[in-house]
Design a protein around this motif. Structure first.
Motif, PDB file in Angstrom:
ATOM      1  N   THR A   1       0.421  -1.325   0.119  1.00  0.00           N
ATOM      2  CA  THR A   1       0.226   0.064  -0.276  1.00  0.00           C
ATOM      3  C   THR A   1       0.649   1.337   0.352  1.00  0.00           C
ATOM      4  N   ALA A   2       1.908   1.929   0.220  1.00  0.00           N
ATOM      5  CA  ALA A   2       2.940   1.985   0.361  1.00  0.00           C
ATOM      6  C   ALA A   2       3.510   2.502  -0.685  1.00  0.00           C
TER       7      ALA A   2
ATOM      8  N   THR B   1       0.880   3.660  -3.471  1.00  0.00           N
ATOM      9  CA  THR B   1       0.930   4.949  -2.686  1.00  0.00           C
ATOM     10  C   THR B   1       1.987   6.037  -3.257  1.00  0.00           C
TER      11      THR B   1
ATOM     12  N   PHE C   1       1.600   6.471  -6.772  1.00  0.00           N
ATOM     13  CA  PHE C   1       0.430   7.519  -7.084  1.00  0.00           C
ATOM     14  C   PHE C   1       0.567   8.582  -7.027  1.00  0.00           C
ATOM     15  N   ASN C   2       1.280   8.989  -5.995  1.00  0.00           N
ATOM     16  CA  ASN C   2       1.604  10.477  -5.935  1.00  0.00           C
ATOM     17  C   ASN C   2       2.677  10.950  -6.936  1.00  0.00           C
TER      18      ASN C   2
ATOM     19  N   LYS D   1       0.952  11.943 -10.305  1.00  0.00           N
ATOM     20  CA  LYS D   1       0.441  12.855 -10.054  1.00  0.00           C
ATOM     21  C   LYS D   1       0.950  13.767 -10.654  1.00  0.00           C
TER      22      LYS D   1
END
Length: 77
Positions: A57-58, A61, A64-65, A68
């Protein structure tokens, strides 16, 4: 059956019975899940699974950031 083969037949029957009994005991011991060791092992694997899920998950994330932030803002034509 003659007298010479009778002891051999008895020995084979006793050996087969002993082997069968040992196999049944091993089979039942293998499928017995009431031991403490099994519970500890399951808890350790559960903890490992939770740690792997948190790490994944880390990682996703962070990726993704990062993706983004590299996408440019749209401009009006």
């Amino acid at each position: 059956m003659n007298d010479q083969l009778l002891p051999l037949a008895v020995w084979v029957q006793v050996a087969y019975g002993d082997l069968r009994q040992r196999a049944l005991e091993a089979w039942h011991d293998r499928h017995d899940e009431s031991g403490v060791d099994e519970a500890v092992t399951k808890m350790v694997w559960l903890a490992v699974g939770i740690v792997v899920a948190l790490a994944a998950t880390a990682f996703f994330t962070a990726k993704f950031n990062q993706a983004k932030s590299s996408v440019p803002d749209p401009v009006a034509p």
